[in-house]
Design a protein around this motif. Structure first.
Motif, PDB file in Angstrom:
ATOM      1  N   ASN A   2     118.803 -13.447  60.537  1.00  0.00           N
ATOM      2  CA  ASN A   2     117.703 -12.625  60.032  1.00  0.00           C
ATOM      3  C   ASN A   2     118.196 -11.570  59.063  1.00  0.00           C
ATOM      4  O   ASN A   2     117.540 -11.285  58.056  1.00  0.00           O
ATOM      5  CB  ASN A   2     116.952 -11.964  61.182  1.00  0.00           C
ATOM      6  CG  ASN A   2     116.164 -12.953  61.992  1.00  0.00           C
ATOM      7  OD1 ASN A   2     115.773 -13.999  61.489  1.00  0.00           O
ATOM      8  ND2 ASN A   2     115.930 -12.647  63.252  1.00  0.00           N
ATOM      9  N   PHE A   3     119.364 -10.958  59.381  1.00  0.00           N
ATOM     10  CA  PHE A   3     119.926  -9.952  58.484  1.00  0.00           C
ATOM     11  C   PHE A   3     120.198 -10.562  57.107  1.00  0.00           C
ATOM     12  O   PHE A   3     119.841  -9.988  56.082  1.00  0.00           O
ATOM     13  CB  PHE A   3     121.223  -9.366  59.052  1.00  0.00           C
ATOM     14  CG  PHE A   3     121.895  -8.414  58.107  1.00  0.00           C
ATOM     15  CD1 PHE A   3     121.487  -7.086  58.067  1.00  0.00           C
ATOM     16  CD2 PHE A   3     122.896  -8.835  57.266  1.00  0.00           C
ATOM     17  CE1 PHE A   3     122.080  -6.199  57.184  1.00  0.00           C
ATOM     18  CE2 PHE A   3     123.500  -7.964  56.388  1.00  0.00           C
ATOM     19  CZ  PHE A   3     123.096  -6.642  56.342  1.00  0.00           C
ATOM     20  N   SER A   6     116.905 -11.300  55.189  1.00  0.00           N
ATOM     21  CA  SER A   6     116.218 -10.114  54.665  1.00  0.00           C
ATOM     22  C   SER A   6     117.049  -9.424  53.590  1.00  0.00           C
ATOM     23  O   SER A   6     116.510  -8.922  52.616  1.00  0.00           O
ATOM     24  CB  SER A   6     115.887  -9.140  55.793  1.00  0.00           C
ATOM     25  OG  SER A   6     117.057  -8.589  56.348  1.00  0.00           O
ATOM     26  N   THR A   7     118.355  -9.404  53.731  1.00  0.00           N
ATOM     27  CA  THR A   7     119.219  -8.755  52.754  1.00  0.00           C
ATOM     28  C   THR A   7     119.261  -9.514  51.441  1.00  0.00           C
ATOM     29  O   THR A   7     119.159  -8.930  50.367  1.00  0.00           O
ATOM     30  CB  THR A   7     120.656  -8.610  53.305  1.00  0.00           C
ATOM     31  OG1 THR A   7     120.601  -7.801  54.481  1.00  0.00           O
ATOM     32  CG2 THR A   7     121.581  -7.972  52.301  1.00  0.00           C
ATOM     33  N   GLN A  66     125.607  -3.845  50.904  1.00  0.00           N
ATOM     34  CA  GLN A  66     125.187  -4.822  51.897  1.00  0.00           C
ATOM     35  C   GLN A  66     126.203  -4.909  53.038  1.00  0.00           C
ATOM     36  O   GLN A  66     125.824  -5.063  54.191  1.00  0.00           O
ATOM     37  CB  GLN A  66     125.017  -6.194  51.244  1.00  0.00           C
ATOM     38  CG  GLN A  66     123.841  -6.262  50.297  1.00  0.00           C
ATOM     39  CD  GLN A  66     123.844  -7.509  49.437  1.00  0.00           C
ATOM     40  OE1 GLN A  66     124.901  -8.082  49.156  1.00  0.00           O
ATOM     41  NE2 GLN A  66     122.670  -7.929  49.000  1.00  0.00           N
ATOM     42  N   ARG A  69     125.538  -2.036  55.394  1.00  0.00           N
ATOM     43  CA  ARG A  69     124.366  -2.319  56.221  1.00  0.00           C
ATOM     44  C   ARG A  69     124.674  -3.372  57.277  1.00  0.00           C
ATOM     45  O   ARG A  69     124.207  -3.282  58.408  1.00  0.00           O
ATOM     46  CB  ARG A  69     123.197  -2.759  55.344  1.00  0.00           C
ATOM     47  CG  ARG A  69     122.635  -1.603  54.543  1.00  0.00           C
ATOM     48  CD  ARG A  69     121.382  -1.908  53.740  1.00  0.00           C
ATOM     49  NE  ARG A  69     120.522  -2.899  54.299  1.00  0.00           N
ATOM     50  CZ  ARG A  69     120.012  -3.922  53.588  1.00  0.00           C
ATOM     51  NH1 ARG A  69     120.295  -4.071  52.319  1.00  0.00           N
ATOM     52  NH2 ARG A  69     119.214  -4.792  54.162  1.00  0.00           N
ATOM     53  N   PHE A  70     125.462  -4.378  56.901  1.00  0.00           N
ATOM     54  CA  PHE A  70     125.856  -5.427  57.837  1.00  0.00           C
ATOM     55  C   PHE A  70     126.652  -4.829  59.001  1.00  0.00           C
ATOM     56  O   PHE A  70     126.379  -5.117  60.169  1.00  0.00           O
ATOM     57  CB  PHE A  70     126.685  -6.482  57.099  1.00  0.00           C
ATOM     58  CG  PHE A  70     127.096  -7.655  57.939  1.00  0.00           C
ATOM     59  CD1 PHE A  70     126.178  -8.638  58.266  1.00  0.00           C
ATOM     60  CD2 PHE A  70     128.403  -7.798  58.372  1.00  0.00           C
ATOM     61  CE1 PHE A  70     126.551  -9.735  59.025  1.00  0.00           C
ATOM     62  CE2 PHE A  70     128.790  -8.884  59.131  1.00  0.00           C
ATOM     63  CZ  PHE A  70     127.864  -9.858  59.455  1.00  0.00           C
ATOM     64  N   SER A  72     126.606  -1.763  60.042  1.00  0.00           N
ATOM     65  CA  SER A  72     125.692  -0.926  60.814  1.00  0.00           C
ATOM     66  C   SER A  72     124.816  -1.777  61.731  1.00  0.00           C
ATOM     67  O   SER A  72     124.585  -1.439  62.888  1.00  0.00           O
ATOM     68  CB  SER A  72     124.838  -0.112  59.849  1.00  0.00           C
ATOM     69  OG  SER A  72     123.864   0.597  60.541  1.00  0.00           O
ATOM     70  N   GLU A  73     124.350  -2.886  61.213  1.00  0.00           N
ATOM     71  CA  GLU A  73     123.485  -3.781  61.989  1.00  0.00           C
ATOM     72  C   GLU A  73     124.239  -4.392  63.166  1.00  0.00           C
ATOM     73  O   GLU A  73     123.713  -4.485  64.275  1.00  0.00           O
ATOM     74  CB  GLU A  73     122.937  -4.880  61.077  1.00  0.00           C
ATOM     75  CG  GLU A  73     121.868  -5.717  61.695  1.00  0.00           C
ATOM     76  CD  GLU A  73     120.554  -4.993  61.878  1.00  0.00           C
ATOM     77  OE1 GLU A  73     119.721  -5.503  62.641  1.00  0.00           O
ATOM     78  OE2 GLU A  73     120.351  -3.920  61.277  1.00  0.00           O
ATOM     79  N   ARG A  76     124.613  -1.728  65.798  1.00  0.00           N
ATOM     80  CA  ARG A  76     123.346  -1.413  66.441  1.00  0.00           C
ATOM     81  C   ARG A  76     122.858  -2.523  67.360  1.00  0.00           C
ATOM     82  O   ARG A  76     122.364  -2.280  68.450  1.00  0.00           O
ATOM     83  CB  ARG A  76     122.282  -1.148  65.372  1.00  0.00           C
ATOM     84  CG  ARG A  76     120.943  -0.698  65.926  1.00  0.00           C
ATOM     85  CD  ARG A  76     119.934  -0.473  64.828  1.00  0.00           C
ATOM     86  NE  ARG A  76     119.442  -1.700  64.247  1.00  0.00           N
ATOM     87  CZ  ARG A  76     118.533  -2.499  64.795  1.00  0.00           C
ATOM     88  NH1 ARG A  76     118.029  -2.212  65.971  1.00  0.00           N
ATOM     89  NH2 ARG A  76     118.128  -3.588  64.184  1.00  0.00           N
ATOM     90  N   ARG A  77     122.996  -3.740  66.946  1.00  0.00           N
ATOM     91  CA  ARG A  77     122.360  -4.842  67.656  1.00  0.00           C
ATOM     92  C   ARG A  77     123.113  -5.412  68.826  1.00  0.00           C
ATOM     93  O   ARG A  77     122.589  -5.511  69.925  1.00  0.00           O
ATOM     94  CB  ARG A  77     122.070  -5.988  66.704  1.00  0.00           C
ATOM     95  CG  ARG A  77     120.860  -5.744  65.917  1.00  0.00           C
ATOM     96  CD  ARG A  77     120.463  -7.022  65.261  1.00  0.00           C
ATOM     97  NE  ARG A  77     119.209  -6.788  64.613  1.00  0.00           N
ATOM     98  CZ  ARG A  77     118.230  -7.625  64.616  1.00  0.00           C
ATOM     99  NH1 ARG A  77     118.352  -8.776  65.199  1.00  0.00           N
ATOM    100  NH2 ARG A  77     117.114  -7.335  64.019  1.00  0.00           N
TER     101      ARG A  77
END
Length: 94
Positions: A2-3, A6-7, A66, A69-70, A72-73, A76-77
């Motif tokens: 999904n990342f 969306s990215t 990117q 963000r990757f 960070s994701e 977080r996940r």
């Protein structure tokens, strides 16, 4: 998956072929890590194998923003601090 979709704004950014490739890389990296790092726990070896697999399939194709963000994701996940630290360490790659 999904990342990446969306990215990269594409439904085909993470294909079934990519997912199969990740599993193949995971098997390879897990065996390599266990062979070269006898002190590595199963959990740590698996986490590193997952990270390296994602890096081979996706991370290297992202730009610097990117990649941040990757990382960070991931943190977080699902993959926790160990993997996030490792991904952040890859941020310096060209």
């Amino acid at each position: 998956q999904n990342f990446m979709r969306s990215t990269l704004k594409s439904e085909s950014a993470a294909s079934q072929r990519d997912i199969m490739r990740i599993f193949k890389f995971m098997s390879f990296f897990r065996a390599h890590i266990k062979e070269t790092r006898a002190d590595c726990s199963d959990r740590t070896c698996n986490a590193r194998a997952i990270l390296l697999s994602f890096a081979m399939c996706y991370y290297l194709g992202l730009n610097a923003e990117q990649r941040k963000r990757f990382a960070s994701e991931i943190k977080r996940r699902m993959l926790g601090d160990l993997l996030a630290e490792s991904v952040e360490g890859l941020a310096g790659l060209p």
